[in-house]
Design an enzyme around this catalytic site. Structure first.
Site, short mmCIF file in Angstrom:
data_model
loop_
_atom_site.label_atom_id
_atom_site.label_comp_id
_atom_site.label_asym_id
_atom_site.label_seq_id
_atom_site.Cartn_x
_atom_site.Cartn_y
_atom_site.Cartn_z
N CYS A 63 0.83 -1.21 0.00
CA CYS A 63 0.00 0.00 0.00
C CYS A 63 0.86 1.26 0.00
CB CYS A 63 -0.89 -0.03 1.24
SG CYS A 63 -1.81 1.49 1.53
N TRP A 96 -7.70 -7.29 4.09
CA TRP A 96 -6.33 -7.51 4.53
C TRP A 96 -6.31 -8.58 5.62
CZ3 TRP A 96 -2.91 -5.62 1.40
CH2 TRP A 96 -3.09 -4.38 0.77
N ARG A 130 -14.68 1.24 5.46
CA ARG A 130 -13.61 0.48 4.84
C ARG A 130 -12.53 0.12 5.85
NH1 ARG A 130 -15.54 -1.64 0.24
NH2 ARG A 130 -16.68 -0.07 -0.94
N VAL A 131 -11.87 -0.98 5.60
CA VAL A 131 -10.77 -1.45 6.45
C VAL A 131 -9.49 -1.31 5.63
CG1 VAL A 131 -9.79 -3.45 7.62
CG2 VAL A 131 -12.25 -3.00 7.76
N GLU A 148 -5.39 7.70 8.78
CA GLU A 148 -5.15 8.68 7.73
C GLU A 148 -3.64 8.90 7.60
OE1 GLU A 148 -4.58 10.79 4.94
OE2 GLU A 148 -6.74 10.41 5.18
N SER A 149 -3.06 8.40 6.52
CA SER A 149 -1.61 8.41 6.38
C SER A 149 -1.03 9.81 6.37
CB SER A 149 -1.20 7.67 5.10
OG SER A 149 -1.66 8.35 3.94
N TYR A 195 -4.71 5.63 -9.49
CA TYR A 195 -5.90 4.83 -9.14
C TYR A 195 -7.10 5.27 -9.96
CZ TYR A 195 -3.54 2.63 -5.21
OH TYR A 195 -2.68 1.88 -4.45
#
Length: 324
Positions: A63, A96, A130-131, A148-149, A195
């Protein structure tokens, strides 16, 4: 990738492309902040004080959003303070998982759970959403701080400095106003742009996304022909947000997502820049092309229904660069 609905798992496919054929990314669910003293951050609740051993990071090497957090964990000397669990690269009907039958997949080293969704349900048993990775877990409060990256990397950038003594600053106050529009364009047209091209289900949205992507790659190529890094002579957050997309480009996005007007290695400055970032101390260990290639080509059945893993180009990220 499935999702949770009222605490129950639904394997409903990726659910990403509505009737107009355009891909839209779901918002992150948990938006708290780790701060030096536990004071509230820009969103969410307070009470998440920076402490050694308190937090655990759940990631997929595949990811690109999780990759950002691994990079900042390495850059900021947090590897001994924040543990990591790595998912299996396959993202199938169960989402995942923590299977360990792939090199580098660690399982859930903190709780021993089977699925990443189990971590979300520990935080919110009746959750709908969502996971995704990354997940920053607080072992003291038994909940998710953030998934949240973009916000996790800002926590890592400064919240633990008083513990590590590492004061390297990739989001310095004097550059923030200049970094934000660069981040915004890179996110929309490059990080998420690949994406939008790859998951488009109609020609129009694909054409728009891929045109914007290559316009931005041309813009970046020109920018990097005149300066060492995106913001000049200092490595900044914008560089590390761009890198995960670039390092995946020729192996995945060029072919799998049909972003094939040009390859990364066809851009003299972008390719040189990518190698320089890859060779920065601690970064190469965060790149697992085996996970990346396996995940994209095996998980996206709608794009690659026979799940054939391509031979892929041989890329020498260790070859010399000219960026000092």
């Amino acid at each position: 990738m499935g999702k949770l609905i009222d605490g129950r798992w639904s394997a409903d496919g990726n659910g990403s492309a509505p009737t107009d054929g355009a891909f839209r990314r779901a918002e992150s669910t948990f938006r708290n902040w780790v701060t030096p003293d536990g004071a509230p951050g820009p969103s969410g609740q307070g009470g998440f004080r920076a402490e050694a051993g308190r937090y655990h990071l759940y990631v997929s090497y595949a990811c690109p959003w999780a990759h950002r957090t691994l990079i900042f964990r390495a850059l900021k000397g947090l590897t001994d303070l924040i543990g990591v669990s790595v998912t299996h690269p396959d993202l199938l009907d169960d989402g995942w998982t923590f299977r360990t039958d792939f090199p580098g997949a660690t399982g859930d080293t903190l709780h021993g759970t089977e699925f990443l969704r189990d971590i979300y349900l520990r935080a919110e048993p009746g959750m709908t959403g969502r996971v995704s990775t990354p997940v920053l877990w607080d072992g003291k409060r038994g909940t998710i701080v953030s998934n949240e990256s973009a916000e996790i990397i800002r926590m890592f950038n400064s919240a633990f400095d008083h513990l590590t003594g590492n004061t390297d600053d990739y989001w310095p106050e004097d550059l923030r106003a200049a970094i934000e529009p660069v981040n915004a364009r890179i996110y929309d047209t490059v990080n998420n742009g690949v994406y939008k091209a790859g998951f488009a289900t109609r020609q129009g949205p694909y054409d728009a996304a891929v045109a914007a992507l290559f316009d931005s790659l041309d813009w970046l190529e020109d920018r990097l022909s005149r300066q060492r890094w995106l913001m000049g002579d200092r490595l900044a957050e914008a560089d590390w947000r761009l890198f995960p997309t670039l390092v995946r480009f020729d192996s995945v996005y060029h072919t799998h997502f049909k972003c094939n007007r040009r390859r990364l290695i066809d851009y003299e400055n972008l390719w040189d820049y990518t190698r320089a970032l890859y060779q920065h101390p601690g970064v190469a260990a965060t790149v697992r092309l085996d996970h990346i290639v396996r995940h994209y080509y095996f998980s996206h059945e709608s794009i690659n229904p026979h799940r054939i893993i391509p031979i892929n180009p041989i890329l020498d990220f260790d070859s010399p660069h000219r960026r000092g």
